[in-house]
Design a protein around this motif. Sequence first.
Motif, mmCIF file in Angstrom:
data_model
loop_
_atom_site.group_PDB
_atom_site.id
_atom_site.type_symbol
_atom_site.label_atom_id
_atom_site.label_comp_id
_atom_site.label_asym_id
_atom_site.label_seq_id
_atom_site.Cartn_x
_atom_site.Cartn_y
_atom_site.Cartn_z
ATOM 1 N N THR A 144 -17.252 -0.999 -4.035
ATOM 2 C CA THR A 144 -17.157 -2.259 -4.784
ATOM 3 C C THR A 144 -15.934 -2.301 -5.688
ATOM 4 O O THR A 144 -15.801 -3.216 -6.506
ATOM 5 C CB THR A 144 -18.426 -2.467 -5.636
ATOM 6 N N SER A 151 -12.619 -2.674 -4.946
ATOM 7 C CA SER A 151 -11.454 -3.061 -4.159
ATOM 8 C C SER A 151 -10.299 -3.522 -5.045
ATOM 9 O O SER A 151 -10.494 -4.148 -6.092
ATOM 10 C CB SER A 151 -11.828 -4.172 -3.177
ATOM 11 N N TRP A 174 -7.912 -5.358 -3.405
ATOM 12 C CA TRP A 174 -7.786 -6.658 -2.748
ATOM 13 C C TRP A 174 -9.022 -6.871 -1.886
ATOM 14 O O TRP A 174 -9.626 -5.914 -1.385
ATOM 15 C CB TRP A 174 -6.553 -6.707 -1.839
ATOM 16 N N SER A 175 -9.412 -8.119 -1.700
ATOM 17 C CA SER A 175 -10.553 -8.413 -0.837
ATOM 18 C C SER A 175 -10.422 -9.821 -0.267
ATOM 19 O O SER A 175 -9.703 -10.670 -0.822
ATOM 20 C CB SER A 175 -11.880 -8.268 -1.591
ATOM 21 N N LYS A 176 -11.123 -10.046 0.824
ATOM 22 C CA LYS A 176 -11.093 -11.356 1.470
ATOM 23 C C LYS A 176 -12.414 -11.579 2.193
ATOM 24 O O LYS A 176 -12.914 -10.683 2.877
ATOM 25 C CB LYS A 176 -9.937 -11.452 2.457
ATOM 26 N N LYS A 177 -12.982 -12.766 2.031
ATOM 27 C CA LYS A 177 -14.206 -13.139 2.737
ATOM 28 C C LYS A 177 -13.847 -13.761 4.088
ATOM 29 O O LYS A 177 -12.914 -14.554 4.196
ATOM 30 C CB LYS A 177 -15.005 -14.159 1.924
ATOM 31 N N GLN A 193 -8.634 -5.556 8.616
ATOM 32 C CA GLN A 193 -8.441 -4.516 7.595
ATOM 33 C C GLN A 193 -6.952 -4.234 7.373
ATOM 34 O O GLN A 193 -6.480 -4.206 6.234
ATOM 35 C CB GLN A 193 -9.160 -3.228 8.016
ATOM 36 N N THR A 215 -17.062 -9.146 4.033
ATOM 37 C CA THR A 215 -15.926 -8.947 3.142
ATOM 38 C C THR A 215 -15.023 -7.853 3.677
ATOM 39 O O THR A 215 -15.501 -6.776 4.058
ATOM 40 C CB THR A 215 -16.394 -8.561 1.731
ATOM 41 N N GLY A 246 -12.366 -5.324 2.414
ATOM 42 C CA GLY A 246 -11.949 -4.739 1.141
ATOM 43 C C GLY A 246 -10.871 -3.687 1.337
ATOM 44 O O GLY A 246 -10.800 -3.042 2.389
ATOM 45 N N ARG A 273 -8.409 -0.713 -1.147
ATOM 46 C CA ARG A 273 -8.167 -0.098 -2.452
ATOM 47 C C ARG A 273 -6.913 0.777 -2.370
ATOM 48 O O ARG A 273 -6.796 1.626 -1.478
ATOM 49 C CB ARG A 273 -9.361 0.761 -2.854
ATOM 50 N N THR A 294 -9.585 1.196 3.243
ATOM 51 C CA THR A 294 -10.023 -0.150 3.585
ATOM 52 C C THR A 294 -11.388 -0.104 4.263
ATOM 53 O O THR A 294 -11.761 0.908 4.869
ATOM 54 C CB THR A 294 -8.975 -0.851 4.476
#
Length: 281
Positions: A164, A166, A168-171, A219, A250, A252, A254, A263
């Motif tokens: 949890t 991250s 950066w993240s994207k849905k 990813q 999601t 993610g 880091r 990722t």
Amino acid sequence: MNDESLTAWIGRTESRTEYIGESPVATLSVTLDRGDPAPQSGDPIPPLWHWLYFLPRSPLSESGPDGHAARGGFLPPVPLPRRMWGGGRLQFLDALRIGDTATRTSRIVDVTKKAGRSGPLVFVLVRHEVARGGRPLIVEEHDIVYREAAKSGETARPPKPAPTDSTWSKKIMPDPVLLFRYSALTFNGHRIHYDYPYVTGVEGYPGLIVHGPLLGTLQIELARRSNPGKMPATFEFRALSPVFAGAAFTVGARRELDGAVTTWIANPTGGLAQQGKITFK
């Protein structure tokens, strides 16, 4: 089928030479809503987008019941019915470019039988090398996993929680249209991605399954676009549990202290579906 008959496939090779045209890149770009300019001759294709080329060309009459080519050609005739993309490890040595004529040579490196929690498993390791003029550009190890048929009442173990933290993240909302487009772009006839009655009634899954390579592409795209000016040197990823169409997952990533990026894919309930690591040049 005994171990000896499967391991007889170790060392088998196949090669395909292909012109790297702009249409597959342009079509995947719009499928992922990237808004890229039209690709031009000489442009490098993004990492992992070589999966749009060197596609299987088996006749429809030679398809197996799952939609893949019938086994026993290049891949060994594993008797277990369910097939998954288990993961892979890639080295990006140089850019594959629009306008190139390139060759992919594939070799069966290993075939291994194991006992899993849900029954017998067979792992097939395939090594691919993409080269231009004899110079290697991409080296890939591809893990294929075969499982037995689903048992009545069988339920999958819940995955462990995804990270949890991250950077950066994207849905992503995976609908059947996205899955259909990616299947078409990669000439992937596997019915688990588009045939709902088959994937639920025959293979025993609760819905259409998102392609492992599509998840891997998402990813590396998140990590690459979040680090402008850097090009991936390596990427490794492992599929842990399926992601199904119809609910947002999601992507993610880091940043690590050494400059690498960890990722992952988190399923709609926060479970870890796929994990990976990217290093940059």
